[in-house]
Design a protein around this motif. Structure first.
Motif, PDB file in Angstrom:
ATOM      1  N   ALA A   1       4.298   6.212   3.449  1.00 61.25           N
ATOM      2  CA  ALA A   1       4.360   4.764   3.633  1.00 61.25           C
ATOM      3  C   ALA A   1       3.657   4.314   4.910  1.00 61.25           C
ATOM      4  CB  ALA A   1       5.819   4.301   3.664  1.00 61.25           C
ATOM      5  N   ALA A   2       3.624   5.185   5.905  1.00 62.13           N
ATOM      6  CA  ALA A   2       2.970   4.825   7.175  1.00 62.13           C
ATOM      7  C   ALA A   2       1.451   4.867   7.070  1.00 62.13           C
ATOM      8  CB  ALA A   2       3.454   5.756   8.287  1.00 62.13           C
ATOM      9  N   ASP A   3       0.944   5.590   6.081  1.00 63.50           N
ATOM     10  CA  ASP A   3      -0.502   5.692   5.875  1.00 63.50           C
ATOM     11  C   ASP A   3      -0.753   5.778   4.371  1.00 63.50           C
ATOM     12  OD1 ASP A   3      -3.194   5.997   6.165  1.00 63.50           O
ATOM     13  OD2 ASP A   3      -3.105   7.984   7.121  1.00 63.50           O
ATOM     14  N   PRO A   4      -0.523   4.672   3.653  1.00 67.64           N
ATOM     15  CA  PRO A   4      -0.472   4.710   2.192  1.00 67.64           C
ATOM     16  C   PRO A   4      -1.767   5.134   1.503  1.00 67.64           C
ATOM     17  CG  PRO A   4      -0.489   2.450   2.992  1.00 67.64           C
ATOM     18  CD  PRO A   4      -0.267   3.317   4.179  1.00 67.64           C
ATOM     19  N   ASP A   5      -2.903   4.861   2.113  1.00 66.71           N
ATOM     20  CA  ASP A   5      -4.170   5.186   1.455  1.00 66.71           C
ATOM     21  C   ASP A   5      -4.694   6.580   1.815  1.00 66.71           C
ATOM     22  OD1 ASP A   5      -4.442   2.741   0.069  1.00 66.71           O
ATOM     23  OD2 ASP A   5      -5.079   1.771   1.925  1.00 66.71           O
ATOM     24  N   ALA A   6      -3.939   7.311   2.613  1.00 70.07           N
ATOM     25  CA  ALA A   6      -4.378   8.649   3.005  1.00 70.07           C
ATOM     26  C   ALA A   6      -4.505   9.556   1.791  1.00 70.07           C
ATOM     27  CB  ALA A   6      -3.398   9.248   4.006  1.00 70.07           C
ATOM     28  N   VAL A   7      -5.560  10.345   1.752  1.00 69.56           N
ATOM     29  CA  VAL A   7      -5.765  11.290   0.654  1.00 69.56           C
ATOM     30  C   VAL A   7      -5.622  12.735   1.128  1.00 69.56           C
ATOM     31  CG1 VAL A   7      -7.214   9.725  -0.680  1.00 69.56           C
ATOM     32  CG2 VAL A   7      -8.262  11.240   1.023  1.00 69.56           C
TER      33      VAL A   7
END
Length: 842
Positions: free
Chosen positions: A296-302
């Motif tokens: 949730a703190a970095d939602p677009d992280a892959v």
């Protein structure tokens, strides 16, 4: 007798002539093959002796009676009448074995051969001239054939023996070879004791040796002479800080942690090697790896950074996961309504209905926190779905709260008479899930290795959060050079076992030693009394505490049936087989009860829905990639990814019966699909277990007929086609829902955007794997009552001083059903917890 046909037992024949009819019968029938009269011979079957009595008029066999009251009534016992008729018809012992009753069939054939040899006037001592030489023989083991090369001398004695092929589990079945082969060579035959914990491999070895001896023309009774039992040694007595009973995952975890805490440790193990049921389990454990899932703190992280400092790609979601999350998001927060299910059927696994009827108060805070997490995820994911992004291209959602809540509702069960509800204690559940986050780093610190970039699933797990083992790199002798130990043996045993044994010279492991009772002094448990395999008495004093880690009682079908309040007696019977090793009988529970311990949940036993029909062994697998077929209708009958008891019940209701085994169903999946670790299917077919055919009417139809299924190939093909179309988003699942599906059965290509190219779909030319499986006992939910420090409690809720328990010997954790993969994490966490409690208490 054991209720499992787990491999072939070599017949140890004791031949006797029951009598002859008339002194001149031979003259009267001189034109016949036999001498008129009645003849008997006895062979060792699965549960005990099987006696064949043959009556002949000189020319033909007029009657055959077979006695074997210790054979499994609905399996081997049921085959006796059929085998008797076939011997009469064939006038010979050359008859087919009855599928599923191989051991009994083999005993009948060998006893019949000896009785007929007597009828033909041959000696009871030997049925043919001894042909000295080297011969091969084969026996059926736990995982398949065991083949040997045996050298027989001119006296009919075994003088050399080598196992030339074996699929038995390392450190479980294979330990029988190291013990039994020297004993056989000393005896000159196969008449030696089986090895505890390796019973099925022991039988296979005997069967293989006996088969080789028969090729040499050696009478089996002459060939088998027992080794003189070893004399008991001087009594052993010693003192350690911690005495642990049981060397499965929980026991070895406790030993390693206790040693790290500076305690001296003794581990007592009944079997010939450490490992317990852990070594024959799937081996994966459930625990979300935060660096691999949505953040949730970095939602677009892959990508995410793992425990080891390396960067890994995050794992993707699977079609159906988001719908499951939406059901939980809408879960009623009202108090759980037990009254609703007094008048309505509690359909296990139906969370759509269950979610309408509330939650137990202690799990409400977890549900509320989980809903906030899901809401945040859906706020990120839903716009992407609406824009056309496939769910399989989104990062997977997974949190500790989801694991806890699924463990709660996955174990929430009602007794058969609707009088009792059971679910996991929230504190015990939260503890093993929270502390499970440290399990991988802890094991890796001792040399264990894992696959770091996956979160797969397995049967009955409900989600994608499994962790797969590789093995271990361990410096066992302290010379600075690490050796590789593959598989579960390396990851879960060599690494922690080396740590505890090398920590202090006083630390010890006693194998083939059976704990008999706890030593109780002034209300405190202070040690264990045990007996070694040779009768040597052991008195082990514990200066600080005793930890019981003896496992459950799924191999004790009598105890399972006596305690059962969950399964219908129509389904759970004395013929039900088990995935467990023979030593898992509940001995630790019994010892603790003698010391005043309380128990809970004893009436609930989990069945493993994917067990081999012939011996109950765990077949391994996951329902996310397969279609399960009703052999009567050719239709699907259950969501293959459901909880294990949901699947087992559906199998009983929809499956067929094969040689006394109920609930037999057909699983079909793409042959390119790899099985979840640790076990891949061997090439080719395995008669009675699995087959590979193309999914067309000709090949599939022939196989269905061979398996005795009533359904036709056209119906099954139609079912598979509709199933695949639903997987590809081209319709809804028919016959049974499917929450999470990871692939089609038929071959199909994917487009660049990850969607299916429906036009490329081709089922008829797809090679599929077809497996025949059924339920068997797997994990017992009940056990000793413990607190979060794993102190054992008495019936008044008081701590029994000096006594701790870890693993499946305890109850109250999984409720009435355990999620797949929760056992490994729980037993290791509870083992460590118990060891830390011993140190803290002292």
């Amino acid at each position: 007798m054991k209720k499992l046909l787990k491999g072939m037992l070599g017949a140890l024949l004791a031949v006797s002539m029951a009598g002859c009819a008339g002194a001149d019968a031979g003259a009267a029938e001189e034109q016949g093959k036999f001498t008129a009269g009645t003849y008997s011979a006895t062979a060792e079957g699965f549960g005990g002796p099987v006696t064949v009595t043959v009556t002949t008029d000189g020319k033909t066999i007029t009657d055959v009676k077979i006695e074997g009251d210790k054979e499994t009534p609905n399996v081997g016992g049921a085959a006796l009448e059929k085998l008797a008729s076939e011997i009469i018809e064939a006038a010979s012992d050359q008859i087919d074995t009855v599928s599923g009753a191989t051991v009994t069939s083999t005993a009948v054939k060998e006893a019949a051969a000896q009785a007929l040899a007597l009828a033909e006037g041959k000696s009871a001592e030997t049925s043919a001239e001894i042909k000295a030489g080297t011969y091969t023989g084969k026996g059926e083991g736990y995982n398949g054939p065991v083949e040997v090369s045996a050298e027989i001398d001119e006296n009919g004695k075994l003088t050399a023996l080598e196992v030339t092929a074996s699929g038995e589990t390392d450190h479980v079945g294979t330990v029988a070879y190291d013990i039994m082969i020297p004993e056989m060579l000393e005896a000159g035959g196969s008449g030696v004791d089986n090895v505890s914990g390796a019973t099925f491999t022991s039988r296979a070895l005997k069967e293989a040796v006996n088969a080789a001896a028969a090729e040499a023309g050696v009478n089996v009774s002459e060939f088998s002479k027992a080794v003189e039992a070893p004399a008991a040694g001087e009594p052993v007595e010693g003192t350690w800080d911690v005495v642990i009973v049981g060397a499965g995952g929980a026991g070895i975890a406790a030993a390693a942690q206790a040693a790290q805490n500076g305690e001296t440790v003794l581990v007592i193990e009944q079997n010939a090697e450490v490992g317990g049921n852990t070594l024959v389990s799937g081996g994966q454990y459930q625990s979300v790896m935060p660096y691999l899932v949505w953040n949730a703190a970095d939602p677009d992280a892959v990508t995410g950074v793992g425990y080891d400092g390396n960067t890994y790609n995050k794992v993707k979601s699977v079609n159906g996961c988001i719908n499951e999350l939406k059901t939980i998001l809408n879960w009623s927060e009202a108090p759980f309504d037990e009254d609703f299910y007094k008048d309505n059927e509690y359909v296990i696994g139906d969370i759509e209905e269950l979610s309408k009827h509330g939650v137990h108060a202690e799990y409400l805070p977890i549900l509320q926190a989980l809903k906030k997490e899901i809401s945040a995820y859906l706020a990120w994911a839903q716009p992407k779905l609406d824009a056309g992004t496939p769910e399989s291209e989104l990062t997977l959602f997974s949190t500790l709260n989801l694991h806890k809540f699924q463990t709660y509702y996955g174990g929430l069960r009602q007794s058969a008479d609707k009088s009792q509800w059971i679910y996991g204690d929230v504190d015990l559940v939260s503890q093993f899930i929270d502390d499970g986050q440290d399990l991988k780093p802890w094991l890796e610190s001792m040399g264990s290795t894992f696959i770091e970039d996956t979160q797969p699933t397995l049967i009955g797990a409900l989600w994608y959060r499994e962790n797969e083992f590789i093995g271990a790199e361990v410096d066992t002798d302290g010379d600075g050079t690490a050796e590789s130990y593959p598989g579960r043996w390396g990851t879960y045993f060599m690494a922690p076992m080396t740590a505890y044994l090398n920590a202090d010279e006083a630390n010890e492991l006693m194998l083939r030693t059976t704990a008999k009772s706890l030593i109780v002094e002034d209300g405190k448990v202070t040690g264990v009394r045990a007996v070694r395999y040779d009768g040597t008495e052991v008195t082990a004093h514990a200066g600080k505490g005793v930890i019981l880690a003896t496992g459950g009682y799924a191999a004790n079908i009598d105890l399972v049936l006596d305690e059962n309040i969950y399964w219908s007696s129509e389904y759970l019977t004395k013929s039900t087989q088990t995935t467990n090793r023979s030593s898992l009988t509940g001995s630790g529970i019994e010892m603790a009860q003698e010391a005043g311990a309380d128990v809970t949940g004893m009436g609930f036993t989990q069945l493993m829905p994917i067990s081999w029909v012939d011996n109950g062994d765990l077949a391994f697998g996951g329902g996310n990639y397969a279609a399960w077929i009703n052999p009567h209708t050719g239709k699907r009958f259950v969501d293959e990814g459901s909880e294990r008891d949901v699947l087992s019940l559906a199998e009983f209701r929809n499956g067929m019966e094969v040689n006394g085994t109920k609930g037999v169903f057909i699983e079909i999946y793409n042959a390119e699909q790899m099985m979840p670790a640790p076990k891949q299917l061997a090439d080719g077919d395995y008669e009675g277990r699995y087959y590979r055919v193309h999914a067309n009417e000709e090949e599939l139809g022939a196989l269905l007929s061979k398996l005795g299924a009533e359904c036709d190939a056209a119906t099954v093909i139609d079912t598979l086609t509709k199933y695949d179309m639903a997987v590809m988003g081209q319709g809804e699942f028919e016959d049974a829902p499917k929450a999470i599906a990871s692939r089609t059965v038929g071959d199909v290509q994917k487009n660049e955007d990850g969607t299916y190219n429906v036009d490329s779909y081709d089922l008829a030319n797809t090679l599929v794997t077809v497996r025949l499986m059924a339920p068997s006992t797997h994990h017992t939910m009940g056990g000793l009552v413990v607190d979060t420090d794993r102190h054992v409690l008495d019936k008044d809720g008081n701590v029994i001083k000096g006594l701790y328990a870890a693993g499946e010997v305890t109850g109250g954790i999984h409720g009435g059903n355990r999620l797949g993969g929760n056992a490994i994490v729980e037993i290791f966490v509870s083992g460590r917890t118990a060891a830390n409690a011993v140190t803290a208490d002292n």
